[in-house]
Write a protein that holds these residues in place. Structure first.
Motif, short mmCIF file in Angstrom:
data_model
loop_
_atom_site.label_atom_id
_atom_site.label_comp_id
_atom_site.label_asym_id
_atom_site.label_seq_id
_atom_site.Cartn_x
_atom_site.Cartn_y
_atom_site.Cartn_z
N SER A 115 0.83 -1.22 0.00
CA SER A 115 0.00 0.00 0.00
C SER A 115 0.86 1.25 0.00
N LEU A 155 2.26 1.76 -3.49
CA LEU A 155 1.23 2.14 -4.45
C LEU A 155 0.80 3.59 -4.25
N THR A 200 -5.60 2.93 -3.02
CA THR A 200 -5.65 1.50 -2.69
C THR A 200 -6.88 1.17 -1.85
#
Length: 200
Positions: free
Chosen positions: A29, A32, A39
């Motif tokens: 996470s 990202l 996310t």
């Protein structure tokens, strides 16, 4: 000569992470979000809104078919497999879902960006290939229909060349494509109305 692949802008893309709560999810996470993605973490199933996701990351170790709202291999977005155990059965299961890229667990400080790009390109190439195959299958089916229509017309005592010319003439008079005219002829023949084509 092929054109080099263009690097897409991933900012604002939405990624679902289908994985039990774990340090792997936290690390993934973070990367990202740093890349610019939004996310959503979920377990044990993907929610219906995942159908609109840009990417789905899924756990190979504990994953099962019923987690996904689609059949194996029919995901509408790129999939990235999160692999911890390299047991052959687990790898085979990931392959059955046509994972477009993979990340080995534990997820480190690198690899997520390249997995996203590879997954996107692999997914798009697979989708293009599926579209090309579908188009070719349609063309083959249309040609078979034309052959059937010519055979139906030639069964009334004309040769294939004359039957093909008659089919073309019918298509022009009906103002439809050759394929559509052939479908009409075949439908009339199957309904026992072969003689109707000469009166149309």
């Amino acid at each position: 000569m092929t054109r080099p692949a263009r690097i897409p802008n991933l900012g604002g893309a939405k990624a679902f992470i289908l994985h039990r709560p774990h340090a792997t999810v936290n690390a993934l996470s973070r990367q990202l979000v740093a890349i610019g993605l939004v996310t959503v973490e979920c377990w044990p199933e993907l929610p219906a809104e995942a159908l609109a996701a840009d990417f789905v990351f899924f756990d190979v170790d504990l994953g099962f078919d019923e987690q996904f709202p689609w059949k194996p291999g029919e995901a509408p977005m790129p999939l990235v497999a999160l692999i911890g155990s390299e047991a052959p059965g687990r790898i085979e299961w990931a392959l059955s879902h046509k994972a477009d890229a993979q990340l080995l667990k534990p997820v480190g400080a690198a690899g997520v960006y390249s997995a996203l790009l590879i997954a996107r390109q692999s997914f798009e190439a697979r989708r293009r290939l599926a579209d090309e195959i579908a188009a070719l299958e349609t063309r083959v089916a249309e040609r078979q229909t034309i052959v059937r229509a010519v055979a139906a017309l030639s069964s009334r005592g004309v040769d294939d060349g004359q039957a093909y010319a008659q089919l073309r003439s019918l298509a022009m008079s009906w103002q439809v494509s050759m394929e559509q005219a052939a479908q009409r002829i075949v439908a009339m023949t199957e309904e026992g109305g072969d003689d109707q084509s000469s009166r149309a």
